[in-house]
Scaffold this motif. Structure first.
Motif, mmCIF file in Angstrom:
data_model
loop_
_atom_site.group_PDB
_atom_site.id
_atom_site.type_symbol
_atom_site.label_atom_id
_atom_site.label_comp_id
_atom_site.label_asym_id
_atom_site.label_seq_id
_atom_site.Cartn_x
_atom_site.Cartn_y
_atom_site.Cartn_z
ATOM 1 N N THR A 1 0.840 -1.196 0.000
ATOM 2 C CA THR A 1 0.000 0.000 0.000
ATOM 3 C C THR A 1 0.872 1.241 0.000
ATOM 4 O O THR A 1 0.582 2.232 -0.674
ATOM 5 C CB THR A 1 -0.925 -0.002 1.234
ATOM 6 O OG1 THR A 1 -1.675 -1.217 1.231
ATOM 7 C CG2 THR A 1 -1.850 1.185 1.210
ATOM 8 N N GLY A 2 1.944 1.200 0.770
ATOM 9 C CA GLY A 2 3.010 2.200 0.729
ATOM 10 C C GLY A 2 4.305 1.514 0.359
ATOM 11 O O GLY A 2 4.305 0.398 -0.158
ATOM 12 N N VAL A 3 5.423 2.170 0.628
ATOM 13 C CA VAL A 3 6.742 1.576 0.407
ATOM 14 C C VAL A 3 7.555 1.742 1.688
ATOM 15 O O VAL A 3 7.719 2.858 2.186
ATOM 16 C CB VAL A 3 7.484 2.237 -0.765
ATOM 17 C CG1 VAL A 3 8.907 1.675 -0.889
ATOM 18 C CG2 VAL A 3 6.722 2.026 -2.068
ATOM 19 N N GLY A 4 8.029 0.636 2.232
ATOM 20 C CA GLY A 4 8.831 0.670 3.446
ATOM 21 C C GLY A 4 10.113 -0.109 3.258
ATOM 22 O O GLY A 4 10.312 -0.782 2.231
ATOM 23 N N GLY A 5 10.984 -0.039 4.250
ATOM 24 C CA GLY A 5 12.252 -0.745 4.130
ATOM 25 C C GLY A 5 12.807 -1.173 5.470
ATOM 26 O O GLY A 5 12.369 -0.720 6.536
ATOM 27 N N MET A 6 13.753 -2.084 5.421
ATOM 28 C CA MET A 6 14.492 -2.533 6.599
ATOM 29 C C MET A 6 15.934 -2.730 6.183
ATOM 30 O O MET A 6 16.225 -3.332 5.135
ATOM 31 C CB MET A 6 13.904 -3.841 7.132
ATOM 32 C CG MET A 6 14.636 -4.423 8.339
ATOM 33 S SD MET A 6 15.993 -5.555 7.844
ATOM 34 C CE MET A 6 16.381 -6.286 9.436
ATOM 35 N N LEU A 7 16.862 -2.211 6.970
ATOM 36 C CA LEU A 7 18.287 -2.255 6.652
ATOM 37 C C LEU A 7 19.021 -3.093 7.681
ATOM 38 O O LEU A 7 18.827 -2.925 8.890
ATOM 39 C CB LEU A 7 18.851 -0.832 6.642
ATOM 40 C CG LEU A 7 20.360 -0.678 6.422
ATOM 41 C CD1 LEU A 7 20.751 -1.163 5.034
ATOM 42 C CD2 LEU A 7 20.767 0.784 6.618
ATOM 43 N N CYS A 8 19.877 -3.992 7.204
ATOM 44 C CA CYS A 8 20.742 -4.784 8.072
ATOM 45 C C CYS A 8 22.181 -4.582 7.608
ATOM 46 O O CYS A 8 22.494 -4.799 6.432
ATOM 47 C CB CYS A 8 20.363 -6.255 8.005
ATOM 48 S SG CYS A 8 21.362 -7.334 9.075
ATOM 49 N N LEU A 9 23.053 -4.150 8.505
ATOM 50 C CA LEU A 9 24.458 -3.933 8.189
ATOM 51 C C LEU A 9 25.333 -4.694 9.175
ATOM 52 O O LEU A 9 25.132 -4.601 10.396
ATOM 53 C CB LEU A 9 24.814 -2.441 8.232
ATOM 54 C CG LEU A 9 24.137 -1.548 7.197
ATOM 55 C CD1 LEU A 9 24.521 -0.096 7.417
ATOM 56 C CD2 LEU A 9 24.492 -1.992 5.785
#
Length: 316
Positions: free
Chosen positions: A135-143
């Motif tokens: 429905t939207g755009v989301g994200g998750m970052l792993c470093l």
């Protein structure tokens, strides 16, 4: 463990056992219940969890995924449009309903990314970005193997990276955010005629000129945002999830080509489709519930050593 994902229209849940190796087992006793629209979601969520536990047996901990802006540390759902809430102490309210069972709260997209990293398409990678096109755009970052929330728990909000400042206003207040082009909502809206994003993808595959233009623009906008992430972070894997990603290679093949054409000195990461689908956030909620039961790691020698500032290093 019990994992629950609170969506705009429904709450999804599943139990997972923990094996002798400390890893989660397969989902069991999956369930779904409608999500109320407002702050009463907390009561409905607590009742949902309590009913499931009463029906299927006790659990050691409960993990919850929530949309919008979430403060995982405080356990507060700060803001969401669907369901509609502001500064809701969701963790505390559900824990009180469950009579002391440990409860933890996370952002639904970050939980999806966590699950893809430990159980799904990014398994084995220490540096990856998960992007959910829904429905939207989301994200998750792993470093370096560590999920990054950021000091204000707003890391990886790639949906609000501006890709075309001359475009229409975004709900966040700026113009031309990625979400305006590559979300399922935007793809359907730009095509019009009351069709869904999935139908736009099928029409584009069949050669419909308007659908091809909308789909191509979504791919281009996504490539622009990901090019910046690749340049800044040197990622190993990018996992694309959410409803739009169900188009599979119709999305991923042109996206890879667009990114390859844009990169110069950078090394392209693997770009893959999410493996866990709609159940990713539920699995991630179970993972953070499991984390509640693990003993805290002792500080490393470097963490115990006196901290040196950059200026001290320069003059020493």
């Amino acid at each position: 463990m019990l994992g629950i994902d609170v969506g705009g229209t429904s709450m999804k849940a599943a139990f997972r056992s923990v094996g002798a190796d400390g890893r989660l087992g397969a989902p069991e006793h999956t369930a779904r219940r409608p999500t109320p629209a407002g702050p009463e979601t907390a009561d409905a969520l607590g009742d949902f969890a309590a009913d499931l536990i009463a029906a299927h047996g006790p659990v050691d901990a409960v993990g919850i995924g929530a949309p919008g802006i979430v403060d995982e540390v405080a356990g507060v759902a700060e803001f969401s449009v669907a369901p509609a809430w502001t500064n809701l102490p969701l963790r505390e309210l559900v824990a009180a309903r469950l009579g002391g069972i440990p409860v933890t709260l996370g952002h639904d997209v970050r939980l999806g990314g966590l699950a893809e990293g430990q159980l799904g398409a990014a398994s084995g990678s220490r540096d990856y970005l998960f992007v959910a096109l829904g429905t939207g755009v989301g994200g998750m970052l792993c470093l370096d193997g560590v999920p990054r929330l950021g000091p204000h728990h707003r890391a990886a909000e790639i949906g609000h990276v501006v890709v075309d400042p001359t475009d229409e206003p975004c709900g966040c207040g700026r113009r031309g955010c990625l979400e305006n082009f590559a979300s399922a909502t935007a793809i359907a809206s730009r095509y019009g005629s009351g069709v869904s994003a999935y139908e736009v993808s099928r029409l584009a595959a069949a050669g419909d000129a308007r659908a091809v233009a909308v789909w191509s623009r979504a791919v281009e906008a996504l490539a622009v945002a990901l090019e910046g992430a690749i340049t800044l972070l040197d990622l190993e894997v990018i996992v694309i999830g959410g409803g739009v990603a169900k188009a599979g290679e119709q999305l991923l093949a042109p996206l890879r080509a667009e990114i390859d054409a844009r990169l110069t000195f950078q090394r392209p990461p693997r770009i893959v489709q999410a493996a866990l689908g709609d159940e990713a956030a539920v699995a991630g909620a179970a993972l953070i519930a499991l984390d509640l039961l693990r003993p805290a790691s002792p500080p490393s020698p470097s963490e115990l050593a006196p901290h040196r500032t950059e200026s001290e290093d320069l003059i020493s």
